[in-house]
Design a protein around this motif. Sequence first.
Motif, PDB file in Angstrom:
ATOM      1  N   SER A 124       2.995  -7.434   0.035  1.00 31.29           N
ATOM      2  CA  SER A 124       4.161  -7.745   0.861  1.00 31.29           C
ATOM      3  C   SER A 124       3.890  -7.311   2.291  1.00 31.29           C
ATOM      4  O   SER A 124       2.837  -6.745   2.602  1.00 31.29           O
ATOM      5  CB  SER A 124       5.407  -7.024   0.332  1.00 31.29           C
ATOM      6  OG  SER A 124       5.343  -5.638   0.624  1.00 31.29           O
ATOM      7  N   ALA A 125       4.874  -7.555   3.150  1.00 32.65           N
ATOM      8  CA  ALA A 125       4.757  -7.138   4.553  1.00 32.65           C
ATOM      9  C   ALA A 125       4.845  -5.627   4.695  1.00 32.65           C
ATOM     10  O   ALA A 125       4.630  -5.098   5.791  1.00 32.65           O
ATOM     11  CB  ALA A 125       5.853  -7.805   5.379  1.00 32.65           C
ATOM     12  N   TYR A 156       1.031 -10.536   6.865  1.00 35.51           N
ATOM     13  CA  TYR A 156       1.162 -10.953   5.472  1.00 35.51           C
ATOM     14  C   TYR A 156       1.731 -12.360   5.430  1.00 35.51           C
ATOM     15  O   TYR A 156       2.721 -12.671   6.105  1.00 35.51           O
ATOM     16  CB  TYR A 156       2.079 -10.013   4.686  1.00 35.51           C
ATOM     17  CG  TYR A 156       2.305 -10.482   3.264  1.00 35.51           C
ATOM     18  CD1 TYR A 156       1.260 -10.446   2.340  1.00 35.51           C
ATOM     19  CD2 TYR A 156       3.530 -11.004   2.863  1.00 35.51           C
ATOM     20  CE1 TYR A 156       1.448 -10.912   1.047  1.00 35.51           C
ATOM     21  CE2 TYR A 156       3.724 -11.459   1.563  1.00 35.51           C
ATOM     22  CZ  TYR A 156       2.671 -11.413   0.667  1.00 35.51           C
ATOM     23  OH  TYR A 156       2.842 -11.878  -0.604  1.00 35.51           O
ATOM     24  N   ASP A 157       1.102 -13.229   4.637  1.00 36.88           N
ATOM     25  CA  ASP A 157       1.539 -14.609   4.443  1.00 36.88           C
ATOM     26  C   ASP A 157       2.095 -14.723   3.029  1.00 36.88           C
ATOM     27  O   ASP A 157       1.339 -14.653   2.058  1.00 36.88           O
ATOM     28  CB  ASP A 157       0.354 -15.559   4.642  1.00 36.88           C
ATOM     29  CG  ASP A 157       0.761 -17.027   4.550  1.00 36.88           C
ATOM     30  OD1 ASP A 157       1.867 -17.304   4.051  1.00 36.88           O
ATOM     31  OD2 ASP A 157      -0.035 -17.888   4.963  1.00 36.88           O
ATOM     32  N   GLN A 159       3.360 -17.274   1.538  1.00 34.60           N
ATOM     33  CA  GLN A 159       3.040 -18.524   0.849  1.00 34.60           C
ATOM     34  C   GLN A 159       1.693 -18.428   0.134  1.00 34.60           C
ATOM     35  O   GLN A 159       1.544 -18.891  -0.997  1.00 34.60           O
ATOM     36  CB  GLN A 159       3.041 -19.689   1.837  1.00 34.60           C
ATOM     37  CG  GLN A 159       4.425 -20.023   2.376  1.00 34.60           C
ATOM     38  CD  GLN A 159       4.418 -21.259   3.247  1.00 34.60           C
ATOM     39  OE1 GLN A 159       3.361 -21.725   3.675  1.00 34.60           O
ATOM     40  NE2 GLN A 159       5.591 -21.802   3.499  1.00 34.60           N
ATOM     41  N   THR A 160       0.714 -17.843   0.778  1.00 33.37           N
ATOM     42  CA  THR A 160      -0.610 -17.693   0.151  1.00 33.37           C
ATOM     43  C   THR A 160      -0.763 -16.325  -0.508  1.00 33.37           C
ATOM     44  O   THR A 160      -1.781 -16.072  -1.157  1.00 33.37           O
ATOM     45  CB  THR A 160      -1.725 -17.859   1.191  1.00 33.37           C
ATOM     46  OG1 THR A 160      -1.608 -16.823   2.187  1.00 33.37           O
ATOM     47  CG2 THR A 160      -1.633 -19.214   1.878  1.00 33.37           C
ATOM     48  N   GLN A 161       0.259 -15.426  -0.310  1.00 33.39           N
ATOM     49  CA  GLN A 161       0.220 -14.056  -0.840  1.00 33.39           C
ATOM     50  C   GLN A 161      -1.060 -13.355  -0.410  1.00 33.39           C
ATOM     51  O   GLN A 161      -1.778 -12.754  -1.216  1.00 33.39           O
ATOM     52  CB  GLN A 161       0.391 -14.057  -2.358  1.00 33.39           C
ATOM     53  CG  GLN A 161       1.733 -14.620  -2.794  1.00 33.39           C
ATOM     54  CD  GLN A 161       2.057 -14.392  -4.245  1.00 33.39           C
ATOM     55  OE1 GLN A 161       1.606 -13.407  -4.848  1.00 33.39           O
ATOM     56  NE2 GLN A 161       2.841 -15.280  -4.833  1.00 33.39           N
ATOM     57  N   THR A 162      -1.331 -13.445   0.898  1.00 31.23           N
ATOM     58  CA  THR A 162      -2.533 -12.849   1.492  1.00 31.23           C
ATOM     59  C   THR A 162      -2.138 -11.846   2.557  1.00 31.23           C
ATOM     60  O   THR A 162      -1.357 -12.165   3.459  1.00 31.23           O
ATOM     61  CB  THR A 162      -3.431 -13.928   2.118  1.00 31.23           C
ATOM     62  OG1 THR A 162      -3.813 -14.874   1.111  1.00 31.23           O
ATOM     63  CG2 THR A 162      -4.686 -13.314   2.722  1.00 31.23           C
ATOM     64  N   PRO A 194       3.000  -0.204  -1.984  1.00 32.57           N
ATOM     65  CA  PRO A 194       4.100  -1.047  -1.501  1.00 32.57           C
ATOM     66  C   PRO A 194       5.019  -0.244  -0.580  1.00 32.57           C
ATOM     67  O   PRO A 194       4.676   0.853  -0.136  1.00 32.57           O
ATOM     68  CB  PRO A 194       4.801  -1.436  -2.798  1.00 32.57           C
ATOM     69  CG  PRO A 194       4.619  -0.220  -3.664  1.00 32.57           C
ATOM     70  CD  PRO A 194       3.266   0.358  -3.308  1.00 32.57           C
ATOM     71  N   LYS A 195       6.209  -0.774  -0.334  1.00 35.01           N
ATOM     72  CA  LYS A 195       7.198  -0.084   0.487  1.00 35.01           C
ATOM     73  C   LYS A 195       7.611   1.223  -0.180  1.00 35.01           C
ATOM     74  O   LYS A 195       7.818   1.287  -1.385  1.00 35.01           O
ATOM     75  CB  LYS A 195       8.429  -0.971   0.679  1.00 35.01           C
ATOM     76  CG  LYS A 195       9.524  -0.346   1.526  1.00 35.01           C
ATOM     77  CD  LYS A 195      10.702  -1.280   1.686  1.00 35.01           C
ATOM     78  CE  LYS A 195      11.799  -0.645   2.537  1.00 35.01           C
ATOM     79  NZ  LYS A 195      12.951  -1.565   2.713  1.00 35.01           N
TER      80      LYS A 195
END
Length: 445
Positions: A124-125, A156-157, A159-162, A194-195
Amino acid sequence: MTNHEKMSEQLDRIMESVVFEPRMEQAVRQRLHERRAPRRLTRRAVIAMGLCAVLVLSAGAIGLSVVDQMRSHAGSFAPAIQSPVATVVERDGIEVSVVGAYSDSYGATVYVAVRDTQGKNRLSADSHLSSWNLDAESDTKLSRAGVLDLNNLVSYDDQTQTAVFCLRGSGLQMSGAQPGSQHTYTLTLGTILPKAHELTFTLPPSTASETIAQTETIDQPLDLSLSWTDEPAEVPQAVMSEPVAEGVTVTAAGRLGDDYHVRLALSDCTAGKLNSDISTDSPLAYPDSYVSNIIFDDGHAIDYILHGARIPDASATDDLSFRLTYYTDPVLYGDWTIPVTFTVSEQIPLQIPAGCKLTSAELTAFHVLLTVPEDQTYAYGGTTVSIQYQNGEVITCSGNGWSLTDSAADGQAQYFMEWSTDEPVELAQVASVTVGDFVLTPVQE
């Protein structure tokens, strides 16, 4: 309604759901313009003609996006980025690849793309790396009191989970290769977090003297300092249920042998870290060591240990204060190991003028490196440093880090100092380097 009208209506619904990046739309228009006489194309026509191209070129478009994000983040250092030989490693559906790097003899910057190939939204972002290492493939020690930047997410994208990370290490002795030569290093990524969620709570000082009588052995894998292990451990049994926050309950607190334990149960937790604020008037004084980040029972309990915590003779009345950091999204455990091959920046020596008390001075594409006698450390600590090109252009340098280095031949202690350049330096164009009141010139070979 005719079949043609039905097909047109279905196509309209499809087009409404398509998200088409302006850059790709422009590229499709340009390609179509090159192949036929110019004519105005509607957005619908562009999308319809480009649907097949999107399917074929999606991987390439993702790659371009990652490269663009890297170069945008690098700013003025983008021209220095090298593209290492493409190497990809994958573990548990998490794919890691190195997309760019640059380095000199003092530090390295590596850009890494991490992708969730299983589409489980495990990045995630808010993702960040808890640890990473860059090791030389040789017997030469790499690190010289290095500092690794862990605030490292570039973009972080979803849509592509990159996710793209920038791994920047300063104070690294890149001594596995000579300046100006190509060398291979091994990059290891640790846990991806993660967060984080945080809360504080207190326990009464009486728990510092209470003895834990009931224990159990946990045979399940545990998370120790966010590194996965499978060692069994003896922990306190749950003997109480004292809520300290929503979803967080203290189930045991007290002494087990020479150690002080706090055990928590968390209703929604994948990993966590518990810290304590131990002061001189605390019932727990000067513990020998701390052990936290221990997650038992499939991520729903934390056992925090203060090894060798002692109780002072003087009574203390302050409550024990704890800070809990925990995660509710998946924690991705490394290690992902990938080779990185790049050319280390050349390094040129600088002529030290009379009266300047530096031991040595060198210049790379990214740093001014100085060795200073111990008694001159503070004199040079706040010195202004700049680089002058032969055409009169000036490159400024910012900040400086310092660390103890090898002693001089006479045994006097020395310190190593570095100033970072604000952009890559064209070494062949350098006329001089100004260090405070002194002007140093490149040594002519």
